[in-house]
Design a protein around this motif. Structure first.
Motif, PDB file in Angstrom:
ATOM      1  N   VAL A 142       0.851  -1.190   0.000  1.00  0.00           N
ATOM      2  CA  VAL A 142       0.000   0.000   0.000  1.00  0.00           C
ATOM      3  C   VAL A 142       0.886   1.238   0.000  1.00  0.00           C
ATOM      4  CG1 VAL A 142      -1.682   1.340   1.315  1.00  0.00           C
ATOM      5  CG2 VAL A 142      -1.891  -1.153   1.208  1.00  0.00           C
ATOM      6  N   ILE A 143       0.616   2.169  -0.909  1.00  0.00           N
ATOM      7  CA  ILE A 143       1.355   3.428  -0.931  1.00  0.00           C
ATOM      8  C   ILE A 143       0.350   4.571  -0.911  1.00  0.00           C
ATOM      9  CG2 ILE A 143       3.120   4.811  -2.070  1.00  0.00           C
ATOM     10  CD1 ILE A 143       3.974   2.362  -3.616  1.00  0.00           C
ATOM     11  N   ASP A 144       0.343   5.302   0.215  1.00  0.00           N
ATOM     12  CA  ASP A 144      -0.562   6.445   0.363  1.00  0.00           C
ATOM     13  C   ASP A 144       0.045   7.380   1.405  1.00  0.00           C
ATOM     14  OD1 ASP A 144      -2.876   8.164   0.976  1.00  0.00           O
ATOM     15  OD2 ASP A 144      -4.028   6.661  -0.152  1.00  0.00           O
ATOM     16  N   ARG A 188      -1.920  10.605  -6.407  1.00  0.00           N
ATOM     17  CA  ARG A 188      -1.239  11.814  -5.954  1.00  0.00           C
ATOM     18  C   ARG A 188      -0.407  11.515  -4.712  1.00  0.00           C
ATOM     19  NH1 ARG A 188      -5.116  17.115  -6.855  1.00  0.00           N
ATOM     20  NH2 ARG A 188      -5.428  16.826  -9.097  1.00  0.00           N
ATOM     21  N   LEU A 189       0.909  11.633  -4.868  1.00  0.00           N
ATOM     22  CA  LEU A 189       1.842  11.359  -3.775  1.00  0.00           C
ATOM     23  C   LEU A 189       2.913  12.440  -3.754  1.00  0.00           C
ATOM     24  CD1 LEU A 189       2.399   7.538  -4.422  1.00  0.00           C
ATOM     25  CD2 LEU A 189       1.190   8.506  -2.448  1.00  0.00           C
ATOM     26  N   PRO A 190       3.524  12.673  -2.600  1.00  0.00           N
ATOM     27  CA  PRO A 190       4.641  13.622  -2.553  1.00  0.00           C
ATOM     28  C   PRO A 190       5.843  13.033  -3.294  1.00  0.00           C
ATOM     29  CG  PRO A 190       4.399  12.476  -0.455  1.00  0.00           C
ATOM     30  CD  PRO A 190       3.209  12.107  -1.278  1.00  0.00           C
ATOM     31  N   GLY A 191       6.578  13.862  -4.028  1.00  0.00           N
ATOM     32  CA  GLY A 191       7.711  13.342  -4.804  1.00  0.00           C
ATOM     33  C   GLY A 191       7.198  12.625  -6.036  1.00  0.00           C
ATOM     34  N   LEU A 192       7.549  11.346  -6.159  1.00  0.00           N
ATOM     35  CA  LEU A 192       7.064  10.547  -7.284  1.00  0.00           C
ATOM     36  C   LEU A 192       5.568  10.307  -7.149  1.00  0.00           C
ATOM     37  CD1 LEU A 192       9.663   7.625  -7.755  1.00  0.00           C
ATOM     38  CD2 LEU A 192       9.210   9.484  -9.350  1.00  0.00           C
ATOM     39  N   SER A 216       5.325   6.892   0.728  1.00  0.00           N
ATOM     40  CA  SER A 216       5.755   7.499  -0.536  1.00  0.00           C
ATOM     41  C   SER A 216       6.238   6.419  -1.491  1.00  0.00           C
ATOM     42  CB  SER A 216       6.889   8.504  -0.293  1.00  0.00           C
ATOM     43  OG  SER A 216       8.091   7.821   0.066  1.00  0.00           O
ATOM     44  N   ALA A 217       6.297   6.784  -2.764  1.00  0.00           N
ATOM     45  CA  ALA A 217       6.771   5.838  -3.782  1.00  0.00           C
ATOM     46  C   ALA A 217       8.252   5.537  -3.579  1.00  0.00           C
ATOM     47  CB  ALA A 217       6.531   6.422  -5.172  1.00  0.00           C
TER      48      ALA A 217
END
Length: 205
Positions: A4-6, A52-56, A31-32
């Motif tokens: 999970v990436i959020d 929508r994520l910070p950075g990548l 984060s990614a």
């Protein structure tokens, strides 16, 4: 295994609880970049990632994984998705693109489909690796015979092609069948197709 990436900690907890409630192992990232630096999955797995994520961003991560040949099926989730974004994700090989709020069962169904896809890919890779290993035990002459046999040539034609006696071709053919573990010609043809092994013969005039 579900990754999970959020960047929303409450969403990470919610998704982690959902997946664990049905017996899935979960690893969550904010984060990614964290995901890319983490351990690679050793079992059938998938990624549930916010667009929508910070950075990548999620789509940036998809592009990066393609470059790195990391073949983990992805499911995108977003509260701000649009048609171009969805199209880009799906063209990149995503299993699904779900808009928030989504139903739990909808996400679980997507995860089942994604992990099933990854399991089949892993099984195919194991099969190909095993066949490749068997193919590499063949001598150069045996490999040539395999290519011509699976191209549809008869023993007599193979003998003429390779400048051998027909009985010698029969012997080589027997060796090929045994080493490859093929039970029939059809079996051997399927193996050659899986390995993408074909005879390099000039086209007829």
């Amino acid at each position: 295994m579900v990754f999970v990436i959020d960047d929303d900690s409450s969403m990470r907890r919610s998704l982690t609880n959902l997946f664990q409630s049905v017996g899935l192992d979960v690893v969550a990232f904010g984060s990614a970049q964290e995901m890319l630096q983490g351990r690679r999955p050793a079992a059938a797995s998938c990624l549930v990632v916010d667009v929508r994520l910070p950075g990548l961003s999620g789509l940036d991560l998809q592009s990066e994984m393609i470059k790195l040949n990391l073949q983990v099926p992805m499911i995108f989730i977003s509260g701000h998705g649009d048609i171009p974004m969805t199209v880009k994700a799906m063209k990149g090989g995503a299993v699904d693109f779900l808009s928030k709020p989504f139903r739990d069962q909808e996400l679980l169904d997507a995860v089942v489909a994604a992990t099933d896809r990854d399991r089949k890919r892993r099984e195919l890779e194991k099969t190909v690796a095993k066949l490749r290993s068997s193919f590499e035990t063949l001598t150069t002459r045996e490999q040539a015979v395999l290519k011509l046999v699976t191209a549809g040539l008869m023993n007599k034609q193979i003998a003429a092609e390779l400048g051998l006696a027909e009985i010698t071709v029969k012997i080589y053919r027997g060796h090929v069948m045994k080493k490859m573990g093929a039970r029939s010609l059809a079996d051997l043809i399927r193996m050659a197709e899986t390995l993408r092994v074909h005879a390099n013969r000039p086209a007829p005039a």
